[in-house]
Scaffold this motif. Sequence first.
Motif, PDB file in Angstrom:
ATOM      1  N   VAL A  39       0.956  -1.230   0.002  1.00  0.00           N
ATOM      2  CA  VAL A  39      -0.014   0.113   0.017  1.00  0.00           C
ATOM      3  C   VAL A  39       0.887   1.202  -0.064  1.00  0.00           C
ATOM      4  CG1 VAL A  39      -1.574   1.410   1.222  1.00  0.00           C
ATOM      5  CG2 VAL A  39      -2.102  -1.223   1.140  1.00  0.00           C
ATOM      6  N   ALA A  40       2.149   1.246   0.345  1.00  0.00           N
ATOM      7  CA  ALA A  40       2.998   2.446   0.821  1.00  0.00           C
ATOM      8  C   ALA A  40       2.906   3.295  -0.637  1.00  0.00           C
ATOM      9  CB  ALA A  40       4.246   2.113   1.452  1.00  0.00           C
ATOM     10  N   ALA A  43      -0.078   5.125  -1.442  1.00  0.00           N
ATOM     11  CA  ALA A  43      -0.256   6.125  -0.674  1.00  0.00           C
ATOM     12  C   ALA A  43       0.502   7.246  -0.691  1.00  0.00           C
ATOM     13  CB  ALA A  43      -0.216   5.391   0.942  1.00  0.00           C
ATOM     14  N   LEU A  46      -0.840   9.057  -3.650  1.00  0.00           N
ATOM     15  CA  LEU A  46      -2.271   9.917  -3.000  1.00  0.00           C
ATOM     16  C   LEU A  46      -2.068  11.128  -2.512  1.00  0.00           C
ATOM     17  CD1 LEU A  46      -5.317   9.646  -3.439  1.00  0.00           C
ATOM     18  CD2 LEU A  46      -5.432   8.113  -1.403  1.00  0.00           C
ATOM     19  N   LEU A  47      -1.065  11.112  -1.419  1.00  0.00           N
ATOM     20  CA  LEU A  47      -0.749  12.076  -0.352  1.00  0.00           C
ATOM     21  C   LEU A  47      -0.347  13.062  -1.194  1.00  0.00           C
ATOM     22  CD1 LEU A  47      -0.385  13.260   2.320  1.00  0.00           C
ATOM     23  CD2 LEU A  47       1.881  12.221   2.145  1.00  0.00           C
TER      24      LEU A  47
END
Length: 111
Positions: A39-40, A43, A46-47
């Motif tokens: 997921v990192a 994520a 997206l951040l």
Amino acid sequence: MRKHLSAFTAVMLTPIAAAVIAGKGAQLGDMIMNGLDTVAPAAALLLFAVLYFGLMMEAKLFDPISAFIIRASKGDPARIVVRTAVLALVVALDGDGTTSYMIVCSAFLPI
């Protein structure tokens, strides 16, 4: 759960409790690390996208687009909806639904 835990805590503790109940407590650390490895990257992307497009909205980068669409629609709600859908389609080409939502909703908030 809302009375006892915040949403963030519940989202973290529920899978842990389910793994312990299922007897997978010894493998929990490996499962967490595999999940984070998966997921990192998404994520982080997206951040970055949320921060970048948030900054662009604060700089009013999308105001000319919304003003043009409203002006070209001449106040007709059906035309505004169609042109907003076209804008959402163009914005969604980057593949990130969050930024599409942020841009389209914030650009047409005055309507």
